[in-house]
Design an enzyme around this catalytic site. Structure first.
Site, PDB file in Angstrom:
ATOM      1  N   TYR A 158       0.822  -1.205   0.000  1.00  0.00           N
ATOM      2  CA  TYR A 158       0.000   0.000   0.000  1.00  0.00           C
ATOM      3  C   TYR A 158       0.856   1.255   0.000  1.00  0.00           C
ATOM      4  O   TYR A 158       2.033   1.245   0.356  1.00  0.00           O
ATOM      5  CB  TYR A 158      -0.915   0.038   1.232  1.00  0.00           C
ATOM      6  CG  TYR A 158      -0.143   0.166   2.517  1.00  0.00           C
ATOM      7  CD1 TYR A 158       0.076   1.409   3.107  1.00  0.00           C
ATOM      8  CD2 TYR A 158       0.416  -0.954   3.132  1.00  0.00           C
ATOM      9  CE1 TYR A 158       0.815   1.528   4.272  1.00  0.00           C
ATOM     10  CE2 TYR A 158       1.160  -0.838   4.291  1.00  0.00           C
ATOM     11  CZ  TYR A 158       1.360   0.397   4.855  1.00  0.00           C
ATOM     12  OH  TYR A 158       2.107   0.514   5.994  1.00  0.00           O
ATOM     13  N   PHE A 168       2.612   9.545   3.589  1.00  0.00           N
ATOM     14  CA  PHE A 168       3.038   9.291   4.965  1.00  0.00           C
ATOM     15  C   PHE A 168       3.447   7.850   5.207  1.00  0.00           C
ATOM     16  O   PHE A 168       4.009   7.534   6.252  1.00  0.00           O
ATOM     17  CB  PHE A 168       1.949   9.690   5.970  1.00  0.00           C
ATOM     18  CG  PHE A 168       0.623   8.983   5.802  1.00  0.00           C
ATOM     19  CD1 PHE A 168       0.429   7.713   6.289  1.00  0.00           C
ATOM     20  CD2 PHE A 168      -0.424   9.622   5.162  1.00  0.00           C
ATOM     21  CE1 PHE A 168      -0.784   7.064   6.140  1.00  0.00           C
ATOM     22  CE2 PHE A 168      -1.647   8.996   5.005  1.00  0.00           C
ATOM     23  CZ  PHE A 168      -1.823   7.711   5.494  1.00  0.00           C
ATOM     24  N   ASP A 169       3.167   6.958   4.274  1.00  0.00           N
ATOM     25  CA  ASP A 169       3.620   5.577   4.437  1.00  0.00           C
ATOM     26  C   ASP A 169       3.607   4.887   3.089  1.00  0.00           C
ATOM     27  O   ASP A 169       2.778   5.201   2.216  1.00  0.00           O
ATOM     28  CB  ASP A 169       2.729   4.829   5.424  1.00  0.00           C
ATOM     29  CG  ASP A 169       3.418   3.601   6.007  1.00  0.00           C
ATOM     30  OD1 ASP A 169       4.616   3.408   5.726  1.00  0.00           O
ATOM     31  OD2 ASP A 169       2.774   2.847   6.741  1.00  0.00           O
ATOM     32  N   ILE A 186      -8.136   0.155  10.769  1.00  0.00           N
ATOM     33  CA  ILE A 186      -9.175   1.173  10.761  1.00  0.00           C
ATOM     34  C   ILE A 186     -10.382   0.726   9.947  1.00  0.00           C
ATOM     35  O   ILE A 186     -10.278  -0.104   9.046  1.00  0.00           O
ATOM     36  CB  ILE A 186      -8.637   2.514  10.223  1.00  0.00           C
ATOM     37  CG1 ILE A 186      -8.077   2.357   8.811  1.00  0.00           C
ATOM     38  CG2 ILE A 186      -7.618   3.104  11.176  1.00  0.00           C
ATOM     39  CD1 ILE A 186      -7.648   3.652   8.166  1.00  0.00           C
ATOM     40  N   TYR A 212      -8.790   7.745  11.630  1.00  0.00           N
ATOM     41  CA  TYR A 212      -8.341   7.910  13.016  1.00  0.00           C
ATOM     42  C   TYR A 212      -9.170   8.909  13.815  1.00  0.00           C
ATOM     43  O   TYR A 212      -8.866   9.174  14.982  1.00  0.00           O
ATOM     44  CB  TYR A 212      -6.872   8.338  13.035  1.00  0.00           C
ATOM     45  CG  TYR A 212      -5.957   7.288  12.473  1.00  0.00           C
ATOM     46  CD1 TYR A 212      -5.656   6.145  13.206  1.00  0.00           C
ATOM     47  CD2 TYR A 212      -5.409   7.426  11.207  1.00  0.00           C
ATOM     48  CE1 TYR A 212      -4.821   5.174  12.687  1.00  0.00           C
ATOM     49  CE2 TYR A 212      -4.573   6.454  10.682  1.00  0.00           C
ATOM     50  CZ  TYR A 212      -4.293   5.333  11.426  1.00  0.00           C
ATOM     51  OH  TYR A 212      -3.471   4.369  10.905  1.00  0.00           O
ATOM     52  N   PHE A 228      -5.521   5.991   0.226  1.00  0.00           N
ATOM     53  CA  PHE A 228      -4.639   4.826   0.158  1.00  0.00           C
ATOM     54  C   PHE A 228      -4.766   4.140  -1.194  1.00  0.00           C
ATOM     55  O   PHE A 228      -5.873   4.022  -1.739  1.00  0.00           O
ATOM     56  CB  PHE A 228      -5.004   3.790   1.234  1.00  0.00           C
ATOM     57  CG  PHE A 228      -4.622   4.162   2.628  1.00  0.00           C
ATOM     58  CD1 PHE A 228      -3.354   3.907   3.109  1.00  0.00           C
ATOM     59  CD2 PHE A 228      -5.541   4.761   3.470  1.00  0.00           C
ATOM     60  CE1 PHE A 228      -3.001   4.249   4.416  1.00  0.00           C
ATOM     61  CE2 PHE A 228      -5.203   5.099   4.773  1.00  0.00           C
ATOM     62  CZ  PHE A 228      -3.929   4.840   5.246  1.00  0.00           C
TER      63      PHE A 228
END
Length: 262
Positions: A158, A168-169, A186, A212, A228
């Site tokens: 991902y 961020f990732d 989540i 979140y 994502f």
């Protein structure tokens, strides 16, 4: 609340620390000198980061007075008693906590409005589908394998983005797919992955209440909608070796867990 006046912090070399100009590198001949210097530099870096954090919250900081207090304490000649020091630090702590709460509240509202606007615009695309919960998804590749059930274990690659495009990732850059139990992540992931088949790749646009919520998670600020790109590699029945998804790319080592406020 009466806010502090922001002051600019610039500490390149603190002449107040030393009675002579900043020590030249050539003067650090002996290892003991370098070690001693490193102790001071370490303290300086820590103090600088703390002061910067306070000025970011609007606090007024007089760097010269901070250095004076440090030097006095090192000499055992503090102008304030220990009781007074604790008292003043507690006052500062309360002021900073209040300032942070106000800042976070403003940021959360700003993020919520921005996320709603982003999702509303994104929904207009013919490629975007929206579920009853508000989750948006785009099919990049359909896949042809099994679909995960709510308690299954999945392996995915991902990429994660903020709505402004900030990544961020990214599991691809780590060359490490993530394996986890679907119930540990989540809500947006739980719902979205159950729409996919093995081999599929989807893009999810996730409202903050399916992500979140009001939590601050790494660089993800409160009430942030998230984007994502997810590739479902493998689906397995529940097992003891399943685990939560660590967001190692965010430098967290935490869990991409479900929103605790839901």
């Amino acid at each position: 609340m009466k806010m502090f006046k922001k002051s600019i912090l610039a500490i390149s070399c603190l002449p107040v620390f030393l009675s002579v100009p900043c020590m030249a590198e050539a003067e650090l001949l002996a290892d003991s000198n370098k070690e001693s210097y490193s102790i001071g530099a370490s303290f300086g870096n820590y103090i600088s980061s703390q002061l910067y954090s306070q000025t970011q919250l609007g606090a007024e900081v007089d760097v010269d007075i901070v250095v004076e207090g440090l030097l006095d304490a090192l000499k055992g000649k503090s102008k304030l008693s220990n009781e007074d020091i604790v008292s003043y630090l507690n006052i500062r702590s309360e002021q900073l906590n209040t300032a942070k709460e106000e800042r976070d509240k403003d940021l959360a509202l700003k993020n919520l409005v921005a996320g709603e606007k982003f999702l509303a615009e994104n929904k207009k695309s013919a490629d975007v589908r929206t579920t009853d919960s508000g989750l948006q998804y785009e099919i990049i590749n359909l896949g042809s394998g099994a679909k995960p059930q709510a308690n299954d274990v999945v392996t995915v690659h991902y990429k994660g983005y903020l709505i402004d495009g900030t990544e961020f990732d990214n599991s691809y850059t780590r060359d490490e797919a993530n394996r986890f139990s679907l119930v540990t992540v989540i809500e947006g992931w739980q719902e979205g992955l159950q729409l996919m088949k093995e081999g599929a790749k989807y893009k999810f646009n996730i409202p903050s209440d399916l992500a979140y919520g009001e939590r601050q998670v790494g660089m993800i600020s409160p009430n942030s909608a998230l984007v994502f790109e997810v590739e479902l590699i493998k689906v397995e029945a529940p097992g003891e070796n399943s685990h939560g998804m660590g967001l190692s790319g965010m430098g967290m080592g935490g869990m991409m867990g479900a929103n605790p406020h839901k």
